[in-house]
Scaffold this motif. Structure first.
Motif, PDB file in Angstrom:
ATOM      1  N   PHE A 287      11.636  43.752  74.393  1.00 29.25           N
ATOM      2  CA  PHE A 287      12.057  44.953  75.098  1.00 29.25           C
ATOM      3  C   PHE A 287      12.021  46.191  74.205  1.00 29.25           C
ATOM      4  O   PHE A 287      12.022  47.321  74.690  1.00 29.25           O
ATOM      5  CB  PHE A 287      13.491  44.771  75.635  1.00 29.25           C
ATOM      6  N   GLY A 288      11.985  45.973  72.888  1.00 27.36           N
ATOM      7  CA  GLY A 288      11.957  47.112  71.974  1.00 27.36           C
ATOM      8  C   GLY A 288      10.579  47.560  71.593  1.00 27.36           C
ATOM      9  O   GLY A 288      10.388  48.682  71.101  1.00 27.36           O
ATOM     10  N   LYS A 289       9.576  46.710  71.829  1.00 29.75           N
ATOM     11  CA  LYS A 289       8.210  47.056  71.431  1.00 29.75           C
ATOM     12  C   LYS A 289       7.696  48.346  72.061  1.00 29.75           C
ATOM     13  O   LYS A 289       7.078  49.170  71.396  1.00 29.75           O
ATOM     14  CB  LYS A 289       7.271  45.892  71.762  1.00 29.75           C
ATOM     15  N   PRO A 290       7.917  48.578  73.377  1.00 29.11           N
ATOM     16  CA  PRO A 290       7.418  49.842  73.965  1.00 29.11           C
ATOM     17  C   PRO A 290       8.006  51.084  73.292  1.00 29.11           C
ATOM     18  O   PRO A 290       7.412  52.158  73.361  1.00 29.11           O
ATOM     19  CB  PRO A 290       7.874  49.745  75.432  1.00 29.11           C
ATOM     20  N   PHE A 291       9.151  50.951  72.643  1.00 35.69           N
ATOM     21  CA  PHE A 291       9.804  52.095  71.996  1.00 35.69           C
ATOM     22  C   PHE A 291       9.599  52.086  70.482  1.00 35.69           C
ATOM     23  O   PHE A 291      10.166  52.906  69.764  1.00 35.69           O
ATOM     24  CB  PHE A 291      11.303  52.088  72.313  1.00 35.69           C
ATOM     25  N   GLY A 292       8.813  51.106  70.022  1.00 36.75           N
ATOM     26  CA  GLY A 292       8.511  51.046  68.601  1.00 36.75           C
ATOM     27  C   GLY A 292       9.686  50.663  67.738  1.00 36.75           C
ATOM     28  O   GLY A 292       9.781  51.117  66.587  1.00 36.75           O
ATOM     29  N   THR A 293      10.588  49.855  68.224  1.00 35.41           N
ATOM     30  CA  THR A 293      11.760  49.460  67.461  1.00 35.41           C
ATOM     31  C   THR A 293      12.014  47.965  67.597  1.00 35.41           C
ATOM     32  O   THR A 293      11.571  47.336  68.567  1.00 35.41           O
ATOM     33  CB  THR A 293      13.016  50.231  67.926  1.00 35.41           C
ATOM     34  N   SER A 294      12.698  47.404  66.621  1.00 35.80           N
ATOM     35  CA  SER A 294      13.089  45.994  66.664  1.00 35.80           C
ATOM     36  C   SER A 294      14.559  45.915  67.026  1.00 35.80           C
ATOM     37  O   SER A 294      15.413  46.412  66.279  1.00 35.80           O
ATOM     38  CB  SER A 294      12.845  45.327  65.300  1.00 35.80           C
ATOM     39  N   LEU A 295      14.848  45.315  68.159  1.00 31.69           N
ATOM     40  CA  LEU A 295      16.240  45.189  68.579  1.00 31.69           C
ATOM     41  C   LEU A 295      17.005  44.235  67.666  1.00 31.69           C
ATOM     42  O   LEU A 295      18.221  44.367  67.514  1.00 31.69           O
ATOM     43  CB  LEU A 295      16.315  44.718  70.022  1.00 31.69           C
ATOM     44  N   ALA A 296      16.320  43.276  67.057  1.00 35.08           N
ATOM     45  CA  ALA A 296      16.990  42.340  66.157  1.00 35.08           C
ATOM     46  C   ALA A 296      17.314  43.005  64.829  1.00 35.08           C
ATOM     47  O   ALA A 296      18.464  43.004  64.380  1.00 35.08           O
ATOM     48  CB  ALA A 296      16.128  41.101  65.942  1.00 35.08           C
ATOM     49  N   ALA A 297      16.313  43.579  64.178  1.00 38.44           N
ATOM     50  CA  ALA A 297      16.511  44.162  62.855  1.00 38.44           C
ATOM     51  C   ALA A 297      17.299  45.466  62.912  1.00 38.44           C
ATOM     52  O   ALA A 297      18.098  45.754  62.014  1.00 38.44           O
ATOM     53  CB  ALA A 297      15.159  44.410  62.181  1.00 38.44           C
ATOM     54  N   GLY A 298      17.112  46.246  63.963  1.00 34.12           N
ATOM     55  CA  GLY A 298      17.740  47.558  64.009  1.00 34.12           C
ATOM     56  C   GLY A 298      19.024  47.639  64.809  1.00 34.12           C
ATOM     57  O   GLY A 298      19.878  48.489  64.528  1.00 34.12           O
ATOM     58  N   TRP A 299      19.191  46.731  65.813  1.00 33.01           N
ATOM     59  CA  TRP A 299      20.328  46.873  66.729  1.00 33.01           C
ATOM     60  C   TRP A 299      21.142  45.612  66.908  1.00 33.01           C
ATOM     61  O   TRP A 299      22.019  45.551  67.770  1.00 33.01           O
ATOM     62  CB  TRP A 299      19.815  47.349  68.097  1.00 33.01           C
ATOM     63  N   MET A 300      20.873  44.573  66.111  1.00 33.01           N
ATOM     64  CA  MET A 300      21.650  43.318  66.108  1.00 33.01           C
ATOM     65  C   MET A 300      21.541  42.545  67.420  1.00 33.01           C
ATOM     66  O   MET A 300      22.459  41.809  67.790  1.00 33.01           O
ATOM     67  CB  MET A 300      23.132  43.593  65.775  1.00 33.01           C
ATOM     68  N   TRP A 301      20.417  42.708  68.088  1.00 30.44           N
ATOM     69  CA  TRP A 301      20.188  41.952  69.320  1.00 30.44           C
ATOM     70  C   TRP A 301      19.223  40.802  69.023  1.00 30.44           C
ATOM     71  O   TRP A 301      18.026  40.986  68.891  1.00 30.44           O
ATOM     72  CB  TRP A 301      19.596  42.854  70.416  1.00 30.44           C
ATOM     73  N   TRP A 302      19.791  39.605  68.888  1.00 31.51           N
ATOM     74  CA  TRP A 302      19.005  38.394  68.792  1.00 31.51           C
ATOM     75  C   TRP A 302      19.751  37.288  69.527  1.00 31.51           C
ATOM     76  O   TRP A 302      20.854  37.510  70.019  1.00 31.51           O
ATOM     77  CB  TRP A 302      18.753  38.003  67.330  1.00 31.51           C
ATOM     78  N   PHE A 303      19.155  36.109  69.609  1.00 32.65           N
ATOM     79  CA  PHE A 303      19.781  35.028  70.366  1.00 32.65           C
ATOM     80  C   PHE A 303      20.082  33.864  69.430  1.00 32.65           C
ATOM     81  O   PHE A 303      19.216  33.423  68.672  1.00 32.65           O
ATOM     82  CB  PHE A 303      18.889  34.555  71.506  1.00 32.65           C
ATOM     83  N   THR A 304      21.311  33.376  69.496  1.00 28.76           N
ATOM     84  CA  THR A 304      21.738  32.202  68.717  1.00 28.76           C
ATOM     85  C   THR A 304      21.984  31.037  69.669  1.00 28.76           C
ATOM     86  O   THR A 304      23.003  31.020  70.365  1.00 28.76           O
ATOM     87  CB  THR A 304      23.029  32.517  67.934  1.00 28.76           C
ATOM     88  N   PRO A 305      21.054  30.072  69.730  1.00 30.82           N
ATOM     89  CA  PRO A 305      21.232  28.945  70.670  1.00 30.82           C
ATOM     90  C   PRO A 305      22.185  27.892  70.113  1.00 30.82           C
ATOM     91  O   PRO A 305      21.852  26.703  70.034  1.00 30.82           O
ATOM     92  CB  PRO A 305      19.806  28.402  70.803  1.00 30.82           C
TER      93      PRO A 305
END
Length: 734
Positions: A287-305
């Motif tokens: 979801f961050g690619k269209p805006f040129g940003t990494s939601l995981a590295a820059g905004w702490m959005w990742w998934f922990t299963p």
């Protein structure tokens, strides 16, 4: 399930429910009135309780440092204790007696385990101790305080026992006389009854007959199939809806489910240690690619299963996890980007000082304080009004002496006098003989000595630069007063407002010892420790009351467990802090941030830019929601009230990174779907068993990975952890 063979005189150890099948109901009622079960305090019960408690203690340190979530785990303690005696064929040979574990022994076992396992919260090892370590010279005017092993042992010893002595004298009033439910304690009693195949416990435990001597029985159990029962764990609904079916589950399928869920969670934890990206999958970067940003590295959005957090979600229930995820979306998808882009939080998003994470933490703090204070109102008002009413009625006329209806012929109290409180209300006699109770003399000496010990040890550990002895003593007095409210709230709602109690203490000490961040934090920790321990013991005493375990035996178990945990919890905390960066990517210690930030604010601290309007707005909103929930019985009936979010859960969504909340939502949805498929409409027992395996699996295996980290071992591969700059994987790959 191993069969148990009761003697012919022990047909029923608990009063039968109205619908229970019995060959001789009259005999059952007679025995239920007169039996006193002996032999519950045994070496094997204490030993296994300590072993289970050590596991729970390390598990609670692990989860507490990650998310601030610490569980009493009374259900899991009883389940594990029973499993040890069932699964290990050598167990009978390890102990003097080869008899099967009895329900009363299991009560003492889980009491000991809970006392050992909850010390990380009682001693603030996941809150105030890391907060003291996070202080800075710039913000607080002094260097961080990092306690060594010896000093930490002394601190834990200072707060280990006061709450235990505080709870013991409250048992007769809130459990015997008022019959408060204490849902988690009741649920544990029901599970133990199910495991041991005895009739489900009744809230109306009958007293020992006054005109006949009570009859002592040796340790025994029965194999009567229980009827319908229900209970709650950690404030959420759990129903053992079809006990014939549940009994079959716990005879075979349930143990396989517990074992496989434990292995699955533990196995995934090992894999995530070897390949850290498994617990930090950057799937939201799409979801961050269209805006040129990494939601995981820059905004702490990742998934922990993580299966353990899925298990926590099952135990918490769907409504709580939904509230948590609504908070997560508001905090991390709306307020975090807003504060970053408008320059209110210019630092890295993950920073708790000048980043968005620290900015939204203040809003979470406002929500928690507002809900904590409002939620205490109805219990406080009820408690005060009851005290005033009883005082007026006692003063209105002469007391009429009534002979006690129990074998207690000494230690008479005011409650041994007839008190005409309400029409039809009588003063319930004690259901236990004196030798099974904790003597009042022990309580008086225990409170005095533990208070002196606490004041002295806190002074030794922190010295004159910390908190004055008179202030520590006042903190213990405050804990005594507020624990009365906390215990009553726990008995009625299954929620112990210890966080609110700690914050009230911090507010008071901002006036009594201004400008001292250390004193503010310690005072809050002392008050919280007393209230939390008193609540835990009261839940355990409720379980023992329903299953006729000796209160004195439980008191012994609580004392032994608390003493053992002083050393176990300290060692566990020092191991984690030596092996990992705390706070860091894997252990953010959100509770410590709450403690430290409130102390800073109350001691002439400065709030981040533009956060005050948001704190006021969200605080007012959730104060209103909490008020509606607290006084719903005085408002017109409405189903909308049931769908109002929980303020504490909403705030936790702010404190934890999105990955933990999402995993819990999955568990909550599983609980919701399994409840829909269940005839009762409540979470079935098998789901709770699987959830327990998930939680315990990661918690236990985390001890193994901790040892590997301490020995210098790390990840096999950091593949995937460097995408868009990385910084979101743990295990040395950040």
């Amino acid at each position: 399930m191993n069969p148990v063979s009761p003697p012919s005189t022990s047909r029923a150890l608990l009063p039968q429910n109205p619908g229970a099948e019995s060959d001789d109901e009259g005999l059952d009622d007679l025995i239920a009135e007169e039996e006193v079960i002996e032999g519950d305090f045994t070496f094997r019960a204490i030993l296994v309780g300590l072993l289970v408690g050590v596991v729970l203690c390390m598990t609670n340190i692990y989860f507490g440092l990650q998310t601030g979530w610490v569980s009493m785990m009374s259900l899991q303690s009883a389940l594990l204790g029973f499993a040890i005696f069932k699964v290990l064929p050598l167990a009978p040979r390890l102990f003097p007696s080869s008899k099967p574990l009895t329900p009363q022994e299991n009560v003492v076992l889980q009491t000991t385990a809970v006392a050992t396992g909850t010390m990380p919260l009682a001693a603030g090892l996941v809150g105030i101790i890391p907060a003291l370590k996070m202080m800075t010279m710039e913000e607080d005017g002094r260097e961080p305080i990092e306690l060594g092993y010896g000093s930490l042992v002394l601190w834990c010893m200072a707060v280990a026992f006061f709450g235990v002595f505080l709870a013991a004298p409250l048992r007769r009033q809130v459990i015997v006389k008022e019959k408060l439910v204490f849902p988690s304690g009741t649920a544990t009693a029901q599970l133990i009854a199910l495991l041991h195949r005895i009739p489900p416990p009744s809230q109306d435990v009958k007293p020992i007959s006054a005109d006949r001597p009570y009859r002592r029985l040796a340790r025994s159990s029965t194999s009567v199939s229980p009827n319908r029962s229900r209970g709650r764990e950690e404030g959420e609904t759990v129903r053992f809806d079809d006990t014939e079916k549940d009994s079959e589950i716990m005879s075979g399928q349930g143990w396989w489910a517990l074992g496989w869920s434990f292995l699955a969670s533990g196995g995934l934890t090992v894999l995530s240690f070897l390949f850290p990206v498994l617990f930090a999958i950057p799937i939201f970067d799409v979801f961050g690619k269209p805006f040129g940003t990494s939601l995981a590295a820059g905004w702490m959005w990742w998934f922990t299963p993580s299966l353990s957090y899925v298990g926590q979600g099952i135990i918490m229930g769907f409504p709580v996890t939904v509230s948590m995820n609504i908070g997560m979306l508001v905090g991390w998808a709306v307020l975090s980007p807003l504060s970053k882009h408008l320059g209110w939080a210019p630092g890295p998003v993950s920073s708790t000082t000048d980043g968005a994470r620290g900015w939204i933490l203040w809003i979470a703090l406002a929500i928690m304080i507002a809900e904590s204070i409002i939620s205490l109102l109805p219990i406080t008002i009820s408690h005060i009004s009851t005290m005033i009413r009883h005082h007026r009625q006692r003063s209105a006329g002469p007391k009429v002496f009534a002979a006690p209806q129990s074998p207690r012929n000494s230690d008479l109290t005011e409650d041994d006098y007839y008190d005409p409180t309400e029409e039809g209300e009588t003063d319930d006699p004690e259901v236990e003989p004196p030798e099974r109770l904790v003597p009042m003399l022990w309580i008086q000496w225990g409170l005095g000595l533990s208070a002196v010990l606490g004041v002295g040890l806190v002074w030794v550990v922190f010295g004159s630069d910390g908190i004055h002895p008179w202030a520590t003593a006042l903190g213990l007095v405050l804990a005594s007063v507020l624990s009365l409210i906390g215990v009553r709230a726990l008995g009625e709602t299954d929620l112990n407002p210890v966080s609110g109690i700690g914050k009230i203490s911090q507010l008071l000490f901002a006036v009594l010892q201004p400008g001292n961040v250390v004193a503010n934090i310690i005072a809050g920790g002392v008050a919280e420790a007393g209230a939390q321990q008193a609540g835990d013991l009261m839940q355990d005493l409720k379980t023992g009351h329903l299953l006729k375990a000796s209160p004195r035996s439980q008191f012994y178990g609580q004392m032994i467990g608390s003493l053992a945990s002083v050393f176990v919890a300290t060692a566990g905390y020092k191991f984690y802090t030596s092996a990992y960066v705390i706070p860091g990517p894997q252990f953010a210690v959100p509770s410590a941030g709450i403690w430290l930030n409130l102390a800073r604010l109350l001691n002439k601290g400065h709030l981040p830019s533009h956060v005050i309007p948001f704190m006021i707005s969200f605080g007012i909103l959730f104060a209103l929601i909490s008020f509606i929930k607290a006084f719903r019985n005085k408002l017109p009936p409405s189903r909308l009230i049931d769908h109002l979010p929980s303020g504490i859960a909403f705030a936790v969504g702010f404190l934890n990174s999105p990955s933990f909340s999402i995993a819990r939502l999955i568990g909550g949805y599983i609980a919701y779907r399994s409840a829909k498929l269940s005839k009762s409409g409540e979470t079935p027992l098998l789901a709770i068993v699987v959830a327990s395996g998930f939680v315990l699996g990661e918690g236990v295996v985390s001890i193994v990975t901790l040892g590997m980290t301490s020995a210098g071992y790390g990840a096999i591969s950091c593949w995937g952890c460097g995408l868009a700059g990385g910084g979101y994987c743990s295990g040395g790959c950040s």
